[in-house]
Design a protein around this motif. Structure first.
Motif, PDB file in Angstrom:
ATOM      1  N   CYS A   1      38.648 -31.298  -3.314  1.00  0.00           N
ATOM      2  CA  CYS A   1      39.940 -31.508  -2.645  1.00  0.00           C
ATOM      3  C   CYS A   1      39.995 -30.512  -1.495  1.00  0.00           C
ATOM      4  O   CYS A   1      40.287 -29.331  -1.714  1.00  0.00           O
ATOM      5  CB  CYS A   1      41.114 -31.278  -3.585  1.00  0.00           C
ATOM      6  N   CYS A   2      39.731 -30.964  -0.304  1.00  0.00           N
ATOM      7  CA  CYS A   2      39.641 -30.069   0.852  1.00  0.00           C
ATOM      8  C   CYS A   2      40.925 -30.118   1.662  1.00  0.00           C
ATOM      9  O   CYS A   2      41.411 -31.194   2.014  1.00  0.00           O
ATOM     10  CB  CYS A   2      38.467 -30.476   1.741  1.00  0.00           C
ATOM     11  N   ILE A   3      41.476 -28.948   1.956  1.00  0.00           N
ATOM     12  CA  ILE A   3      42.608 -28.846   2.873  1.00  0.00           C
ATOM     13  C   ILE A   3      42.120 -28.105   4.115  1.00  0.00           C
ATOM     14  O   ILE A   3      41.600 -26.992   4.019  1.00  0.00           O
ATOM     15  CB  ILE A   3      43.823 -28.140   2.225  1.00  0.00           C
ATOM     16  N   ALA A   4      42.223 -28.756   5.255  1.00  0.00           N
ATOM     17  CA  ALA A   4      41.777 -28.181   6.518  1.00  0.00           C
ATOM     18  C   ALA A   4      42.978 -28.025   7.433  1.00  0.00           C
ATOM     19  O   ALA A   4      43.765 -28.965   7.604  1.00  0.00           O
ATOM     20  CB  ALA A   4      40.723 -29.068   7.183  1.00  0.00           C
ATOM     21  N   GLY A   5      43.132 -26.856   8.008  1.00  0.00           N
ATOM     22  CA  GLY A   5      44.268 -26.602   8.872  1.00  0.00           C
ATOM     23  C   GLY A   5      44.074 -27.180  10.270  1.00  0.00           C
ATOM     24  O   GLY A   5      43.049 -27.791  10.580  1.00  0.00           O
ATOM     25  N   ILE A   6      45.080 -26.993  11.097  1.00  0.00           N
ATOM     26  CA  ILE A   6      44.987 -27.402  12.498  1.00  0.00           C
ATOM     27  C   ILE A   6      43.780 -26.711  13.119  1.00  0.00           C
ATOM     28  O   ILE A   6      43.573 -25.518  12.941  1.00  0.00           O
ATOM     29  CB  ILE A   6      46.267 -27.008  13.254  1.00  0.00           C
ATOM     30  N   HIS A   7      42.956 -27.481  13.814  1.00  0.00           N
ATOM     31  CA  HIS A   7      41.755 -26.890  14.394  1.00  0.00           C
ATOM     32  C   HIS A   7      41.567 -27.369  15.824  1.00  0.00           C
ATOM     33  O   HIS A   7      42.031 -28.448  16.203  1.00  0.00           O
ATOM     34  CB  HIS A   7      40.520 -27.189  13.546  1.00  0.00           C
ATOM     35  N   LEU A   8      40.889 -26.553  16.613  1.00  0.00           N
ATOM     36  CA  LEU A   8      40.689 -26.816  18.041  1.00  0.00           C
ATOM     37  C   LEU A   8      39.293 -27.323  18.352  1.00  0.00           C
ATOM     38  O   LEU A   8      38.981 -27.599  19.507  1.00  0.00           O
ATOM     39  CB  LEU A   8      40.952 -25.537  18.847  1.00  0.00           C
ATOM     40  N   ARG A   9      38.447 -27.428  17.331  1.00  0.00           N
ATOM     41  CA  ARG A   9      37.083 -27.922  17.513  1.00  0.00           C
ATOM     42  C   ARG A   9      36.784 -28.932  16.414  1.00  0.00           C
ATOM     43  O   ARG A   9      37.336 -28.852  15.316  1.00  0.00           O
ATOM     44  CB  ARG A   9      36.073 -26.763  17.443  1.00  0.00           C
ATOM     45  N   PRO A  10      35.900 -29.883  16.673  1.00  0.00           N
ATOM     46  CA  PRO A  10      35.607 -30.895  15.644  1.00  0.00           C
ATOM     47  C   PRO A  10      34.798 -30.324  14.488  1.00  0.00           C
ATOM     48  O   PRO A  10      34.116 -29.311  14.621  1.00  0.00           O
ATOM     49  CB  PRO A  10      34.800 -31.946  16.415  1.00  0.00           C
ATOM     50  N   VAL A  11      34.914 -30.982  13.355  1.00  0.00           N
ATOM     51  CA  VAL A  11      34.040 -30.715  12.215  1.00  0.00           C
ATOM     52  C   VAL A  11      33.212 -31.973  11.989  1.00  0.00           C
ATOM     53  O   VAL A  11      33.565 -33.064  12.454  1.00  0.00           O
ATOM     54  CB  VAL A  11      34.837 -30.356  10.948  1.00  0.00           C
ATOM     55  N   THR A  12      32.116 -31.827  11.269  1.00  0.00           N
ATOM     56  CA  THR A  12      31.247 -32.965  10.983  1.00  0.00           C
ATOM     57  C   THR A  12      31.305 -33.296   9.506  1.00  0.00           C
ATOM     58  O   THR A  12      31.158 -32.413   8.666  1.00  0.00           O
ATOM     59  CB  THR A  12      29.793 -32.664  11.390  1.00  0.00           C
ATOM     60  N   ILE A  13      31.549 -34.576   9.218  1.00  0.00           N
ATOM     61  CA  ILE A  13      31.562 -35.062   7.842  1.00  0.00           C
ATOM     62  C   ILE A  13      30.232 -35.757   7.594  1.00  0.00           C
ATOM     63  O   ILE A  13      29.889 -36.724   8.289  1.00  0.00           O
ATOM     64  CB  ILE A  13      32.730 -36.046   7.604  1.00  0.00           C
ATOM     65  N   HIS A  14      29.498 -35.277   6.614  1.00  0.00           N
ATOM     66  CA  HIS A  14      28.202 -35.855   6.258  1.00  0.00           C
ATOM     67  C   HIS A  14      28.386 -36.732   5.028  1.00  0.00           C
ATOM     68  O   HIS A  14      29.029 -36.316   4.056  1.00  0.00           O
ATOM     69  CB  HIS A  14      27.190 -34.746   5.958  1.00  0.00           C
ATOM     70  N   HIS A  15      27.824 -37.937   5.036  1.00  0.00           N
ATOM     71  CA  HIS A  15      27.975 -38.807   3.872  1.00  0.00           C
ATOM     72  C   HIS A  15      26.659 -39.519   3.554  1.00  0.00           C
ATOM     73  O   HIS A  15      25.799 -39.684   4.420  1.00  0.00           O
ATOM     74  CB  HIS A  15      29.093 -39.834   4.098  1.00  0.00           C
ATOM     75  N   ASN A  16      26.531 -39.942   2.310  1.00  0.00           N
ATOM     76  CA  ASN A  16      25.312 -40.605   1.844  1.00  0.00           C
ATOM     77  C   ASN A  16      25.432 -42.121   1.795  1.00  0.00           C
ATOM     78  O   ASN A  16      24.592 -42.807   1.198  1.00  0.00           O
ATOM     79  CB  ASN A  16      24.913 -40.071   0.467  1.00  0.00           C
ATOM     80  N   GLY A  17      26.473 -42.640   2.407  1.00  0.00           N
ATOM     81  CA  GLY A  17      26.700 -44.084   2.410  1.00  0.00           C
ATOM     82  C   GLY A  17      27.803 -44.514   1.465  1.00  0.00           C
ATOM     83  O   GLY A  17      28.271 -45.655   1.522  1.00  0.00           O
ATOM     84  N   VAL A  18      28.227 -43.607   0.577  1.00  0.00           N
ATOM     85  CA  VAL A  18      29.330 -43.892  -0.334  1.00  0.00           C
ATOM     86  C   VAL A  18      30.475 -42.935  -0.012  1.00  0.00           C
ATOM     87  O   VAL A  18      30.308 -41.715  -0.048  1.00  0.00           O
ATOM     88  CB  VAL A  18      28.912 -43.712  -1.811  1.00  0.00           C
ATOM     89  N   GLN A  19      31.627 -43.497   0.321  1.00  0.00           N
ATOM     90  CA  GLN A  19      32.801 -42.688   0.647  1.00  0.00           C
ATOM     91  C   GLN A  19      33.996 -43.265  -0.103  1.00  0.00           C
ATOM     92  O   GLN A  19      34.378 -44.404   0.107  1.00  0.00           O
ATOM     93  CB  GLN A  19      33.066 -42.693   2.150  1.00  0.00           C
ATOM     94  N   ARG A  20      34.565 -42.449  -0.970  1.00  0.00           N
ATOM     95  CA  ARG A  20      35.659 -42.939  -1.805  1.00  0.00           C
ATOM     96  C   ARG A  20      36.675 -41.819  -1.987  1.00  0.00           C
ATOM     97  O   ARG A  20      36.313 -40.709  -2.375  1.00  0.00           O
ATOM     98  CB  ARG A  20      35.109 -43.377  -3.162  1.00  0.00           C
ATOM     99  N   GLY A  21      37.925 -42.117  -1.678  1.00  0.00           N
ATOM    100  CA  GLY A  21      38.938 -41.085  -1.848  1.00  0.00           C
ATOM    101  C   GLY A  21      40.216 -41.419  -1.107  1.00  0.00           C
ATOM    102  O   GLY A  21      40.515 -42.584  -0.830  1.00  0.00           O
ATOM    103  N   VAL A  22      40.977 -40.382  -0.794  1.00  0.00           N
ATOM    104  CA  VAL A  22      42.236 -40.525  -0.069  1.00  0.00           C
ATOM    105  C   VAL A  22      42.333 -39.395   0.945  1.00  0.00           C
ATOM    106  O   VAL A  22      42.072 -38.234   0.612  1.00  0.00           O
ATOM    107  CB  VAL A  22      43.458 -40.463  -1.011  1.00  0.00           C
TER     108      VAL A  22
END
Length: 255
Positions: free
Chosen positions: A60-81
């Motif tokens: 459960c990741c909470i990320a604050g307001i940010h001024l630069r992009p982050v990269t989300i890495h996935h293995n082809g399966v993405q499930r959540g909210v």
């Protein structure tokens, strides 16, 4: 799904997702004016930031307001909210100013262990089509109705209403505070200054209009940029991509 005035909770977007069978890849998490809470129900949310190859996995990741992009890495399966939380929503749900999370990515359990565990467990047991409604109900149960309102929120609302097309001088004049007091109060509440907030709001507005098919020259003019070249420089500084390159990348990511 967007929540407005649910027991005083405003500025919350809820997006359930369930993707299987796609090729492994990466998505850009773009800068913006919302904090982002992702409840991952697959193998963990894998993130990296900046030019660093180091990744961190979250449940459960909470990320604050940010001024630069982050990269989300996935293995082809993405499930959540995914939940997009306005600064007011961060205060109402977590009892803390959004500024304490600015530029950070942390496990929600570090802030509220019980809520993080309950949120993950309940959503994991919920069919995909019902996750949005269940998540909204859980937020309504959790939100504090007597959260004190920060004076800085009034200034934030002016920036949002003007869609970032406002100067610090105008904000100082309308608020009645000195520039120093306004900036200090704003930074304490949001972790960024009013000029940065206006810049991010303008970027979000421009990106949404470009993605809707509006011409770049028209978007630049309507969003308060000096010209199209100015808008392109702002996009490049915030994301590493020109407007055209960013739209191309996002289209490829979610094809």
């Amino acid at each position: 799904m967007e929540l407005r005035n649910l027991r005083g909770l405003t500025g919350v977007g809820i997006v359930p997702y369930d993707v299987t069978g796609s090729a492994p890849g990466e998505h850009l998490g773009l800068p913006g004016t919302s904090a982002t809470l992702v409840v991952d129900l697959a193998d963990g949310l894998v993130l990296s930031s900046g030019d660093s190859p180091v990744t961190t996995t979250f449940r459960c990741c909470i990320a604050g307001i940010h001024l630069r992009p982050v990269t989300i890495h996935h293995n082809g399966v993405q499930r959540g909210v995914q939940l997009d939380l306005s600064p007011a929503a961060v205060r109402a749900l977590l009892g803390m100013p959004a500024g304490e999370l600015a530029g950070q990515m942390v496990e929600l359990s570090q802030i509220d262990t019980a809520f993080a565990r309950l949120l993950h467990e309940r959503l994991a047991q919920t069919p995909a089509g019902e996750r949005g409604a269940v998540c909204a109900a859980m937020l309504a149960e959790t939100v504090s109705e007597d959260t004190p309102r920060s004076d800085a929120l009034s200034v934030w609302e002016v920036i949002a209403r003007r869609r970032g097309d406002v100067t610090v001088s105008e904000l100082v004049e309308s608020s009645g505070w000195s520039a120093r007091h306004l900036t200090a109060m704003f930074n304490a509440e949001f972790g960024i200054g009013p000029k940065q907030a206006a810049r991010l709001t303008r970027f979000e507005t421009a990106r949404a209009r470009l993605e809707s098919g509006h011409r770049a020259v028209d978007v630049a003019a309507s969003c308060g940029y000096a010209d199209q070249a100015h808008m392109s420089r702002e996009f490049t500084e915030l994301t590493g991509y020109s407007p055209r390159a960013l739209l191309k990348r996002r289209a490829e990511e979610f094809a």
